[in-house]
Each structure stands twice: as C-alpha cells, then as structure tokens.
Design an enzyme around this catalytic site. Structure first.
Site, PDB file in Angstrom:
ATOM      1  N   GLY A  58       7.017  13.165 -18.924  1.00  0.00           N
ATOM      2  CA  GLY A  58       7.171  13.078 -17.476  1.00  0.00           C
ATOM      3  C   GLY A  58       7.802  14.308 -16.846  1.00  0.00           C
ATOM      4  N   GLY A  59       7.793  15.426 -17.575  1.00  0.00           N
ATOM      5  CA  GLY A  59       8.255  16.676 -16.986  1.00  0.00           C
ATOM      6  C   GLY A  59       9.755  16.876 -17.060  1.00  0.00           C
TER       7      GLY A  59
ATOM      8  CG  ASN B  97     -10.649  11.629 -27.353  1.00  0.00           C
ATOM      9  OD1 ASN B  97      -9.441  11.385 -27.356  1.00  0.00           O
ATOM     10  ND2 ASN B  97     -11.206  12.449 -26.497  1.00  0.00           N
TER      11      ASN B  97
ATOM     12  CE  LYS C 248     -12.257  14.281 -20.817  1.00  0.00           C
ATOM     13  NZ  LYS C 248     -12.705  13.792 -22.129  1.00  0.00           N
TER      14      LYS C 248
ATOM     15  CG  PHE D 202       2.446  27.633 -18.917  1.00  0.00           C
ATOM     16  CD1 PHE D 202       2.344  26.270 -18.686  1.00  0.00           C
ATOM     17  CD2 PHE D 202       2.033  28.514 -17.920  1.00  0.00           C
ATOM     18  CE1 PHE D 202       1.852  25.787 -17.483  1.00  0.00           C
ATOM     19  CE2 PHE D 202       1.532  28.035 -16.713  1.00  0.00           C
ATOM     20  CZ  PHE D 202       1.445  26.662 -16.493  1.00  0.00           C
TER      21      PHE D 202
ATOM     22  NE  ARG E 145     -12.773   7.425 -26.040  1.00  0.00           N
ATOM     23  CZ  ARG E 145     -11.672   8.113 -25.762  1.00  0.00           C
ATOM     24  NH1 ARG E 145     -10.571   7.861 -26.441  1.00  0.00           N
ATOM     25  NH2 ARG E 145     -11.663   9.038 -24.849  1.00  0.00           N
TER      26      ARG E 145
ATOM     27  CD  GLU F 256      -9.976  15.298 -25.321  1.00  0.00           C
ATOM     28  OE1 GLU F 256     -10.627  14.472 -24.666  1.00  0.00           O
ATOM     29  OE2 GLU F 256      -8.748  15.504 -25.152  1.00  0.00           O
TER      30      GLU F 256
ATOM     31  CB  VAL G  75     -16.860   8.193 -20.444  1.00  0.00           C
ATOM     32  CG1 VAL G  75     -17.618   7.988 -19.131  1.00  0.00           C
ATOM     33  CG2 VAL G  75     -15.758   7.160 -20.582  1.00  0.00           C
TER      34      VAL G  75
END
Lengths: 458, 163
Positions: A163-164, A290, A236, A201, A292, A274, A295
């Site tokens: 969460g940063g 992933n 996406k 970064f 699976r 990915e 999409v």
C-alpha cells in the site's frame, strides 16, 4: 485418461468459451451456477447446470468442497476452473488430485510455487530469468553498496509492507541514507518490521507476457507474447499480439525466458509468464506467472490458429503437447478490447443491471466472446466483464481499423459500458503509434476529461 | 442443561463424519457412550459415498430448465396449499434421509416435526450437515431421494404447517 464430461467451475464469458470447445470435442459439460446465474447464457448452453449456492462467491464459486462434491456427484471426469475464482487455489487442485478428478491446470505444487512471490523469484533466478534488480539490506552501508549495482532511480520498500507505506523513491545516490532510515522507521511503525529492501524503479514500463504450454514433464513451448500495457489501476483494458515495436532480439529473449522459467518448474498446462519491459533500459524483468487460462487468450488464438482450451484439455488428459515449437506459426496481428459494465463518464463505476438490448459486432476478422444476450443480467456480485471484442488482421493497422469499426457498431442498452473509452483509446495517436507504457490510460483519461461528450462527436 | 434425542442424533452424525470410532461424554451426571458397531471395515461414510446415486448429465438444456425452476426457493406455485412449507437444501451435497445406511430415517411422511427437528443430512466431501425442518408441522411428502445429489435450494420435503 479420456475426458468425457467436464465440470466448469466458473461463470460468464469464460464458461461459454469452455462449453464451445467441449461441444466441438464431443465432451459433455456440467456448469456450476449460483442462484444469480441460473438463467445465464452458459447455464442454458451447458448440458446441465447445477445450483451450487447463493450469489456471493464465498458461498458458491469459491467453495472448494462444494465444487468437488458437485463434480463428483454429476460423474464428471475433470474440472475446468476458468480464470479467477478457484483457478489458482492450490486447495482445489489438491482436492482433485486426492479425489481422482482431473484438474485442468497445473499441479497444486506448481500453483503454490508461482503463487509465492519469493519462491517464484528464486525459480526465475535459478532459470537465469532476469528479475527486477534489488534485494534486502540491513544497514545504510549495505544499501549504498547494493544501490551501486541497481542504479537510480530506485525504490526503498518495506519487506512486510504494501500500500505504498514505507516506500521511498530515490533519484540521487546522496539521498539514499536519509531515505533508507525514513523507510525503515516507517516500516517499523506501520508493520512492526523495520526490514527494507531496494528495488530498481522502472519509470517507463510495458506489461508484456508470454503464453506457454507445458506437458508437466519439462516439455514447454511458447505461443508468442501479448502486450497488456493498456491498464487502468492494474486492470487490463486492451491487449494485443505481437507487442508493437519490440526489437526482435528482445522479443526472442522474452520468449526464451518464459520457456526457461516454465521448464524450470516442469509446468503443466497453459500458463502465462508476465514481464515488465523497461523502455528506457531496453531490457525486461520477470514479474510473475499466471497458472491458468488468461482473459486475453483469444488474441493468441487468432494469430496462431490454435484452440488453447482444447490444448489445456489435451494436456490434462495426458496427450502432452500436440505440436512442436517449430510448428507454431503466428500470422498477423490481433487486438482485444474488454467490454465491461462500467461507466467511464462516472469514474468507471460498475453498472450492474439488466441488458435490454444488445448488438455485438461481426465482420471479417472479428470475434466476440460474450455471455450477454438481450435480457441477460450483469449481477453486482461478480466482475463486470460483459464481452471481449477481438479483431484480427494481416497487420496492426488493419486489425486496429477493424476493431474501431466493431466498437462503433456495438450497441448495448440497459447498462453503462466502457465502449466510449475504447472508442477514444483506439483513436488516440499514442495508441495508434503503439508500444506505450503502463501510464498510457492515465494520461489518456487526463487529456480526455469528458469521455461521453468526446465519443458522441467522434 | 440436558441432552435431547435430537442432540444425540447430532452427536452421532458428528462421529459419522469424523475419524473416531468411540465417544464418551459426561455432562451434568449424564453419561453417553457411543461406539461405531458392526460397521464394515471401510467405514460407514465411504459406504454412503458408494451408495450415492449419481444423476447423469441431462442431454439437453431443455431438461434442465424445469429442474432449475423447481429449485426456485420456497415460493409456492399458484394452486399449491399455502399451509405447505418446502424444506430446501441449504447447500449442495448428497442428501441422506437416515443417519446411516440401514438405520431408520429421521422422519417419514406423517412424522411430526418442530423447527429444529433434523429431517436429513447433506454430505459435502465427508462433512455431514444436518438439515432442520424450519417449521412445526407434519411431514406431508418427501421429495428428494435418499443418497441423491441435491442442488442448493432444491426442495427436499414438504411439511404441513400447524399451530
């Protein structure tokens, strides 16, 4: 083992998609449906639909025991989990293994490996697949030494964080000691764990993923890459293949890295590796796998001519890989838009309800994967994906033109959709040029304050 | 607090679903000893599973629709006696009318039930869940077959309400 009847533990367009392939293969289907989905298109198309519980996913689609009991009780040989829901829960794969039901996907152990960020990162390193440079540091001196390897800009992140909080961006080496102390103190206060790590970064990154098929015995082929950089808050919206503007060396290296990673874990089934492609440094890093069907698998299907669901079923039934790498051919370009019941004029607020009228596009090179017909409901309990409109063409310009025509000829009445967003996105010069980074959608929304007005005059 | 007959039945079901063969319970001077007796070596729950009648997938969607409609909650269709209460399946699983094979059923047509009377059990992956009548009345009709897979919301039995 031959699969004669498949239990589909999913809903929506992917359920329709799986049923379509099963019919083509002469395999019977039993669909799990919550009370909210009893009258859905897949429930009508499946050979049998069985009510597994109330609408809330935690009481229906996410219940491992119920899914397995329903599959067993309806004499199914195999379970196809689709994507989302239980598709990457090792518990379902494990229970299938125990109950002698074929799980159409990887092993429970593989799901656990790729689901754990640290284990996945180690597997990537073992396979000589580049990961985002970085590591844990326990002192300012150690941080300075590691930072020399990583380079700036870099991030100081909390090990136990999220969460940063406890995260600092460092643009100059001389800022590092102060940022390290600050991040460590914040991490300690916020998470009770003052440990921090450094990570390169990537100011301008593209999301590029590689489709793989593995036989579970170490044999792996890839079916090319997909560029999914058009994202809004990590969702996406548009995907395409091939990824525009990549050098052939980089493209080849991405494919090879995905295959090496999958071989390393002897991956079984269809999976996606990915990567984050660093535009400035012309290099890439492993993000995750992933385990699976994705999409966005149709863009890969359109350029390769393969049916990925059929390949999943073949691998699950023990047939292994039915083609060698050299037999995989990719023709032209394919682009997909995800049509969601979300209102782009209202900060993409979900818009559940009844679809009164709908007219999906058709034409050369156009494919629509959907579960929505006139009278269908978009229930508020699930994701808002209504359809995927995919265009294929011999080149990107043709595919893009076909997709723009398809989007503008699509009509949905009853719920708000993100069709206006797609019309704007596909017409945008940055998209037309291709190869944008993941900041594209945010920039587009900034320069297009009123999405509805724009599309009406478009 | 004392044990009612229904409590004992429920405890028996818990043992059925567990890996234990024997239970001794002492409660307020009351002593309850339960032992799995004359049970086949493979245990009664797996015997249950073996007996599961598995409906084949219906060949056409058309065959599904009436079934789906029939499971549509407790709403009675017009003409149905409003004093009839439909007891529906609280979850998907294998429905059993008796605590174990060969044992007398929990209820039969004509049995009087209270809201908390156990009328059957639904097994989901070896876990036994008791189903209660939900109303006071008399069992009018048992709809779901013993050992069959029942869907969520499917009608198990009808009870004529009283009081």
């Amino acid at each position: 083992m031959a699969i004669g009847r498949i239990f589909i533990a999913n809903r929506g367009e992917i359920a329709v998609r799986i049923i379509r392939t099963c019919r083509a293969l002469g395999i019977e289907t039993v669909l799990a449906a919550s009370t909210a989905d009893r009258d859905s298109l897949p429930a009508q198309l499946a050979d049998r639909a069985i009510c597994i519980g109330p609408p809330r996913p935690s009481e229906s689609y996410l219940r491992v025991e119920t899914i397995v009991a329903a599959a067993r009780g309806t004499n199914c040989d195999a379970i196809h989990p689709g994507y989302g829901f239980l598709s990457e829960r090792a518990a379902l794969a494990k229970m299938c293994e125990e109950e002698g039901i074929t799980f159409i996907g990887p092993t429970a152990a593989q799901i656990e490996t790729v689901g754990d960020k640290l284990r996945a990162r180690s597997a990537a390193q073992a396979a000589k697949v580049p990961v985002v440079p970085g590591g844990a540091v326990s002192s300012v001196d150690a941080a300075i030494e590691l930072a020399r390897d990583i380079g700036v800009p870099l991030l100081v992140k909390a090990v136990g964080g999220g969460g940063g909080r406890g995260m600092k961006r460092v643009d100059h080496f001389h800022d590092l000691p102060a940022s390290f102390e600050l991040a460590s103190a914040e991490a300690g206060a916020a998470f009770g764990d003052a440990r921090v790590y450094l990570e390169r970064f990537v100011a301008s990154g593209r999301h590029v993923e590689v489709q793989v098929l593995g036989d579970g015995r170490g044999g792996v082929i890839h079916l090319g890459e997909r560029d999914c950089s058009s994202q809004r808050r990590y969702q996406k919206l548009v995907e395409e293949t091939p990824a525009p503007g990549l050098s052939e060396t980089l493209r080849h290296d991405l494919h090879a890295a995905a295959v090496r990673f999958s071989e390393q874990i002897a991956y079984r089934g269809a999976g996606t590796v990915e990567f984050l492609v660093d535009r400035e440094r012309e290099t890439f890093y492993f993000l995750e796998m992933n385990a699976r069907i994705q999409v966005e698998h149709p863009v890969t299907e359109l350029v390769t001519g393969l049916d990925l669901i059929a390949e999943q079923i073949a691998i699950a039934s023990g047939a292994g890989l039915r083609l060698e790498q050299s037999a995989v051919r990719r023709h032209g370009c394919a682009i997909e838009c995800r049509i969601n019941a979300e209102d782009p004029a209202n900060d993409f607020l979900p818009s559940p309800g009844m679809v009164r009228e709908v007219s999906w596009p058709m034409g050369e090179g156009i494919r629509v994967d959907t579960h929505i017909v006139a009278g269908s409901r978009v229930p508020p309990f699930y994701d808002s994906l209504m359809a995927k409109i995919i265009a294929h063409g011999p080149d990107r310009a043709t595919a893009l033109q076909r997709l723009r025509n398809a989007i503008s000829s699509t009509r949905v009445v009853g719920v708000a959709t993100n069709l206006p967003f797609h019309a704007v996105a596909l017409a945008d010069p940055e998209f037309q040029a291709g190869g944008m980074d993941t900041g594209f959608v945010a920039r587009l929304l900034e320069r297009t304050p009123d999405m509805t007005e724009r599309t009406r005059h478009d | 607090m004392s044990l009612t007959a229904a409590d004992v039945v429920e405890i028996m079901q818990l043992i059925e679903g567990s890996s234990f063969d024997e239970l001794s319970l002492e409660l307020n001077g009351m002593k309850l000893n339960l032992r799995r007796g004359s049970v086949p070596a493979d245990g009664s729950s797996s015997q249950h599973s073996g007996a599961v009648a598995t409906p084949a997938a219906a060949p056409t969607p058309a065959a599904i629709s009436p079934q789906v409609a029939a499971t549509n909650g407790t709403k009675a269709s017009p003409g149905v006696d409003p004093s009839l209460h439909e007891v529906t399946a609280p979850l998907l699983g294998t429905f059993y009318l008796a605590p174990k094979p060969g044992a007398p059923p929990f209820v039969e047509p004509g049995s009087l039930v209270e809201p908390d009377t156990v009328i059957g059990i639904i097994e989901v992956m070896k876990l036994m869940n008791s189903v209660r009548a939900g109303v006071r009345g008399k069992v009018a009709e048992i709809v779901a077959g013993d050992g069959t897979l029942v869907e969520f919301g499917e009608t198990l039995m009808r009870v004529t309400k009283s009081g």
